[in-house]
Design a protein around this motif. Structure first.
Motif, PDB file in Angstrom:
ATOM      1  N   TRP A  89      -2.922   2.130  -4.127  1.00  0.00           N
ATOM      2  CA  TRP A  89      -2.414   3.505  -4.133  1.00  0.00           C
ATOM      3  C   TRP A  89      -3.506   4.450  -3.641  1.00  0.00           C
ATOM      4  CZ3 TRP A  89       0.519   3.984  -9.488  1.00  0.00           C
ATOM      5  CH2 TRP A  89       1.643   3.139  -9.454  1.00  0.00           C
ATOM      6  N   TYR A 108       7.085   4.858 -10.408  1.00  0.00           N
ATOM      7  CA  TYR A 108       6.646   4.149  -9.200  1.00  0.00           C
ATOM      8  C   TYR A 108       6.732   2.640  -9.383  1.00  0.00           C
ATOM      9  CZ  TYR A 108       4.543   8.552  -7.493  1.00  0.00           C
ATOM     10  OH  TYR A 108       4.310   9.835  -7.053  1.00  0.00           O
ATOM     11  N   VAL A 118       9.749   7.688   4.552  1.00  0.00           N
ATOM     12  CA  VAL A 118       8.549   8.400   4.121  1.00  0.00           C
ATOM     13  C   VAL A 118       8.788   9.912   4.154  1.00  0.00           C
ATOM     14  CG1 VAL A 118       6.968   6.591   4.906  1.00  0.00           C
ATOM     15  CG2 VAL A 118       7.601   8.457   6.469  1.00  0.00           C
ATOM     16  N   SER A 178      10.509   9.467  -5.286  1.00  0.00           N
ATOM     17  CA  SER A 178       9.690   9.747  -4.107  1.00  0.00           C
ATOM     18  C   SER A 178       9.261  11.211  -4.030  1.00  0.00           C
ATOM     19  CB  SER A 178      10.446   9.351  -2.837  1.00  0.00           C
ATOM     20  OG  SER A 178      11.488  10.269  -2.556  1.00  0.00           O
ATOM     21  N   ARG A 207       0.851  -1.185   0.000  1.00  0.00           N
ATOM     22  CA  ARG A 207       0.000   0.000   0.000  1.00  0.00           C
ATOM     23  C   ARG A 207       0.888   1.237   0.000  1.00  0.00           C
ATOM     24  NH1 ARG A 207      -2.284   3.734   3.492  1.00  0.00           N
ATOM     25  NH2 ARG A 207      -4.501   4.185   3.171  1.00  0.00           N
ATOM     26  N   LYS A 208       0.555   2.204  -0.885  1.00  0.00           N
ATOM     27  CA  LYS A 208       1.345   3.434  -0.994  1.00  0.00           C
ATOM     28  C   LYS A 208       0.426   4.651  -0.904  1.00  0.00           C
ATOM     29  CE  LYS A 208       5.388   1.481  -1.871  1.00  0.00           C
ATOM     30  NZ  LYS A 208       6.583   1.654  -1.011  1.00  0.00           N
ATOM     31  N   THR A 209       0.882   5.657  -0.190  1.00  0.00           N
ATOM     32  CA  THR A 209       0.142   6.913  -0.098  1.00  0.00           C
ATOM     33  C   THR A 209       0.871   7.987  -0.900  1.00  0.00           C
ATOM     34  OG1 THR A 209       1.290   7.383   1.977  1.00  0.00           O
ATOM     35  CG2 THR A 209      -0.915   6.416   2.125  1.00  0.00           C
ATOM     36  N   ASP A 216       4.325   8.050   1.165  1.00  0.00           N
ATOM     37  CA  ASP A 216       5.422   7.363   0.487  1.00  0.00           C
ATOM     38  C   ASP A 216       5.976   8.205  -0.652  1.00  0.00           C
ATOM     39  OD1 ASP A 216       5.331   4.554   1.759  1.00  0.00           O
ATOM     40  OD2 ASP A 216       3.236   4.923   1.213  1.00  0.00           O
ATOM     41  N   TRP A 217       5.082   8.892  -1.340  1.00  0.00           N
ATOM     42  CA  TRP A 217       5.482   9.681  -2.502  1.00  0.00           C
ATOM     43  C   TRP A 217       4.842  11.062  -2.439  1.00  0.00           C
ATOM     44  CZ3 TRP A 217       3.342   4.920  -5.381  1.00  0.00           C
ATOM     45  CH2 TRP A 217       4.302   3.898  -5.416  1.00  0.00           C
TER      46      TRP A 217
END
Length: 463
Positions: A37, A342, A131, A315, A7-9, A145-146
């Motif tokens: 995402w 990504y 992060v 990032s 899982r990425k935020t 994360d990004w």
């Protein structure tokens, strides 16, 4: 096919055209649809639209430099996102309100609004491996994360360094065009500095409110046309209201000067350990830090990804830094490139070589007296068909299938004569007839209209 992964935020800073393009691109991915995402746009103002959302100039600096009469300097079929055309019958060079409405509809049409937090600015973004810790104006601090930076570059006024100008600014005898909205009483003789679209528009408009307008642009031969005087570069501003121009020309009795001299690239939410606020050192080798010269961010792979040693280049990404381009379609390509990065790490060595090649080309063409500054000024500036090659290459690298069509290249090249002709048609009352019904049966009607308008413009010029 099932999509797997962590899982990425994703924090997207800014809800203007760049932020909207980034958000839509993320929402289109299989990763988002699989629940992996999670993007959020943070927009400081009450609506999306960025620079196209009007505001009176009560802030310092103003929230937008948008003046009342502004129209696009590109025909909207060239300017629009490839994923959504302007509505049928839209004037070819629309007013800013039409662009604002278009962006609001873009957000609604693609279901973006539920992922946008309005009235929320990013105060600080700090890298705390692995992060980004993002502090918001609401008092909340969240980890992402990004981060995609989409805050635009038309906010912080750029003031030229000219002897005596600072004194004029302090005495309110000179102001930046960021504060200009409409022609108003600034005295009988008003000076406008700047050769760009805003300088051209403001100097013409101020002829309505002043007895004499002096338009100053670099290398311009001295000439006069009614109320309008054209002069070259200003060399020195004197306390008595006179200005010395190149060619040893002096103009006296100037009541006010409007500086249409551009804007600085600024990221107030990024500290100096993320972006150093100075010109970068000469290369090779590439520096291990990232720099913001106020003209460019360096070194950026593909004008997007910072190649430095502190944090992964994918990032923290930057959209929309390019100038002298059709921005909306380029933003789509850049957003697709971010998504691709990504998924697949950048080839840092190959990207570094590309940066070095551009650096060498710009070095050869730079001002010998100030090469570092000249390179910075031109780094994100594309000439000729560079922007179209860049779009094609960026789409290709990101796995996209879009290729810039030849008609778009031609109409971008001919934008000047097209705009001039369109303005004449509006003045004569014929413009509405040209666009009547156009676009109702598909985008091809806009292309046909542009070709007809160009043929008409050239036939008039040859007559």
């Amino acid at each position: 096919m099932s999509i797997q992964g962590a899982r990425k935020t994703i924090a997207i800073i800014g809800g203007g055209p760049a932020g909207l393009a980034a958000l839509k691109t993320v929402l289109d991915t299989d990763e988002f649809k699989a629940g992996l995402w999670h993007p959020t746009v943070f927009e400081a103002r009450e609506k999306v639209g960025g620079v196209w959302l009007p505001a009176e100039p009560v802030d310092n600096p103003p929230l937008t430099p948008l003046y009342d009469s502004l129209t696009t300097n590109l025909p909207h079929p060239v300017m629009a996102f490839t994923s959504l055309s302007f509505p049928p019958e839209t004037p070819l060079f629309p007013k800013a309100k039409a662009v604002e409405d278009y962006l609001l509809y873009y957000a609604h049409h693609f279901g973006l609004n539920t992922h946008i937090q309005l009235n929320t600015s990013v105060e600080q973004a700090v890298w705390t491996s692995p992060v980004w810790r993002v502090s918001l104006s609401t008092g909340r601090t969240l980890d992402f994360d990004w981060v995609i930076v989409c805050n635009g570059h038309y906010r912080k006024p750029r003031y030229p360094v000219i002897p005596g100008l600072d004194d004029w600014v302090v005495r309110n005898k000179a102001s930046h065009s960021a504060w200009y909205r409409r022609p108003h009483e600034l005295g009988s003789t008003v000076m406008v500095v700047g050769a760009g679209p805003s300088g051209q528009d403001i100097s013409a408009e101020m002829c309505e409110a002043a007895d004499s307008v002096i338009h100053s642009t670099i290398g311009t031969p001295a000439s006069e046309d009614g109320k309008l005087k054209r002069r070259g570069r200003p060399i020195e501003f004197h306390p008595d209201g006179s200005v010395l121009f190149e060619g040893d020309i002096i103009e006296k009795g100037i009541d006010h000067c409007i500086l249409a001299t551009g804007y600085e690239v600024e990221f107030p939410f990024l500290s100096s350990d993320i972006l150093r606020s100075t010109l970068p050192p000469p290369i090779p080798p590439l520096p291990t830090e990232a720099f913001n010269s106020s003209y460019h961010v360096f070194p950026l792979a593909k004008h997007i990804f910072p190649l430095q040693a502190r944090y992964p280049p994918e990032s923290l990404t930057f959209l929309g830094l390019l100038v002298r381009v059709a921005p909306f379609p380029i933003l789509e390509a850049q957003a697709l490139a971010v998504v691709q990065a990504y998924r697949t790490p950048l080839d840092v060595e190959a990207e570094a070589k590309d940066i070095l090649v551009r650096y060498q080309l710009l070095t050869k063409a730079s001002d010998a007296a100030h090469p570092k500054l000249d390179i910075a000024r031109n780094w994100h500036k594309f000439e000729g068909e560079e922007q179209f090659d860049y779009r094609d290459e960026t789409y290709r690298w990101a796995g996209g299938s879009i290729v810039v069509p030849d008609w778009e290249k031609e109409m971008y090249e001919e934008k000047g004569i097209l705009r001039q002709t369109w303005v004449e048609l509006e003045k004569s009352g014929e413009a509405a007839g040209w666009v009547k019904g156009v676009g109702k049966n598909g985008d091809h009607e806009w292309v046909d209209l542009l070709k007809r308008l160009l043929a008409y413009a050239k036939s008039k010029a040859a007559a």
